[in-house]
Design a protein around this motif. Structure first.
Motif, PDB file in Angstrom:
ATOM      1  N   THR A   1       0.849  -1.060   0.131  1.00  0.00           N
ATOM      2  CA  THR A   1      -0.079  -0.053   0.057  1.00  0.00           C
ATOM      3  C   THR A   1       0.776   1.275   0.009  1.00  0.00           C
ATOM      4  N   LEU A   2       0.525   2.117  -0.883  1.00  0.00           N
ATOM      5  CA  LEU A   2       1.342   3.415  -0.696  1.00  0.00           C
ATOM      6  C   LEU A   2       0.451   4.545   0.325  1.00  0.00           C
ATOM      7  N   VAL A   3       0.901   5.006   1.180  1.00  0.00           N
ATOM      8  CA  VAL A   3       0.610   5.781   2.098  1.00  0.00           C
ATOM      9  C   VAL A   3       1.307   7.190   1.930  1.00  0.00           C
ATOM     10  N   ALA A   4       0.437   8.103   1.574  1.00  0.00           N
ATOM     11  CA  ALA A   4       0.703   9.264   1.165  1.00  0.00           C
ATOM     12  C   ALA A   4      -0.180  10.346   0.996  1.00  0.00           C
ATOM     13  N   GLU A   5       0.303  11.562   0.713  1.00  0.00           N
ATOM     14  CA  GLU A   5      -0.989  12.625   0.532  1.00  0.00           C
ATOM     15  C   GLU A   5      -1.430  12.539  -0.697  1.00  0.00           C
ATOM     16  N   VAL A   6      -2.584  13.305  -0.980  1.00  0.00           N
ATOM     17  CA  VAL A   6      -3.357  13.029  -2.112  1.00  0.00           C
ATOM     18  C   VAL A   6      -2.633  13.408  -3.295  1.00  0.00           C
ATOM     19  N   GLU A   7      -1.802  14.459  -3.192  1.00  0.00           N
ATOM     20  CA  GLU A   7      -0.779  14.958  -4.402  1.00  0.00           C
ATOM     21  C   GLU A   7      -0.051  13.919  -5.084  1.00  0.00           C
ATOM     22  N   GLU A   8       0.457  12.898  -4.002  1.00  0.00           N
ATOM     23  CA  GLU A   8       1.433  11.796  -4.373  1.00  0.00           C
ATOM     24  C   GLU A   8       0.534  10.865  -4.703  1.00  0.00           C
ATOM     25  N   LEU A   9      -0.609  10.522  -4.322  1.00  0.00           N
ATOM     26  CA  LEU A   9      -1.459   9.476  -4.768  1.00  0.00           C
ATOM     27  C   LEU A   9      -1.791   9.863  -6.109  1.00  0.00           C
TER      28      LEU A   9
END
Length: 270
Positions: free
Chosen positions: A137-145
């Motif tokens: 799972t990629l856990v990141a803020e929406v800009e990175e997602l």
């Protein structure tokens, strides 16, 4: 339940999974599995058309039939379940998705976001995921997602009903994307503009030389409405959303009562 004579038997059977083919305990009954396999043995095409991401279809590989595919992510991906690869996809442009996400957050600050890519799931750190998260799972803020194209943008609110959340999101998102929900708790799912279960299903059927009036479809939630409208005969599950029950040609027994199997057994004289 009275089944129309004109669809005996159909050439194509399309069905949603959760709330439709699948029981509330997430199982598929032996009766339903037997009906699905018998339909395929009788020569009809059977296809699962679901909001689920690709990875949630692997345990159902024995149901996909000779063609080996399913329509997943609300129609964004035609997926080869056996080979575990996307055959065809319609993804959200990253800049469009980010613009929509930021506009939604400006309107509803308490929402959190997650994404489904064809090969990876990602979420914001505070996103409440009601299912076990994959190891990668990629856990990141929406800009990175949203730095890459996504099959779906998931929007979750801590408490609102999905109907209310969708009603607030739809005017904000506009025609740039397709927003709907599949009955999830406080969850709205956003796809690229023009993407729906119906659009990918129509392409799938056309590849097989099957017309809409030779197809039947089963569903229970708002994201099923376009597919139900496309099919020659539509079946709404008794447990379904009020809008589904209002537009379906036939209301069949609930998912926990093997409603899909009940219809297939009668249509195909199983």
């Amino acid at each position: 339940m009275r089944i129309p004579e004109a669809v005996r038997p159909p050439r194509l059977v399309a069905t949603d999974l959760d709330g439709t083919l699948v029981h509330s305990d997430h199982s598929i009954s032996p009766r339903t599995k037997a009906a699905v396999l018998a339909v395929q043995e009788a020569g009809a095409q059977f296809v699962m058309v679901t909001a689920r991401p690709p990875r949630w279809l692997h345990d159902l590989a024995d149901l996909v039939g000779a063609h080996g595919v399913a329509i997943v992510a609300n129609g964004a991906i035609l997926y080869d379940v056996v080979q575990r690869k996307a055959i065809r996809s319609s993804l959200i442009d990253p800049q469009v998705a980010l613009d929509v996400a930021l506009a939604i957050r400006a309107e509803i600050p308490e929402v959190e976001f997650a994404i489904e890519r064809p090969d990876r799931y990602g979420q914001e750190p505070r996103y409440l995921n009601r299912w076990p998260t994959p190891d990668d799972t990629l856990v990141a803020e929406v800009e990175e997602l949203l730095s890459e194209p996504a099959a779906k943008l998931l929007v979750r609110h801590p408490s609102w009903h999905s109907d209310d959340l969708l009603a607030r999101i739809t005017p904000v998102a506009g025609s740039r994307v397709t927003a709907s929900h599949s009955g999830g708790h406080s969850l709205v799912e956003i796809s690229a503009g023009g993407v729906s279960k119906a659009a990918m299903l129509a392409d799938f059927a056309a590849d097989l030389g099957i017309k809409a009036d030779e197809a039947i479809a089963f569903g229970d939630s708002l994201n099923d409405l376009p597919m139900l409208a496309w099919a020659g005969t539509s079946y709404g599950m008794a447990n379904g959303h009020a809008e589904v029950l209002a537009m379906a040609d036939v209301v069949c027994p609930a998912n926990d009562e093997d409603g899909v199997a009940t219809v297939l057994e009668e249509l195909f004289e199983l």
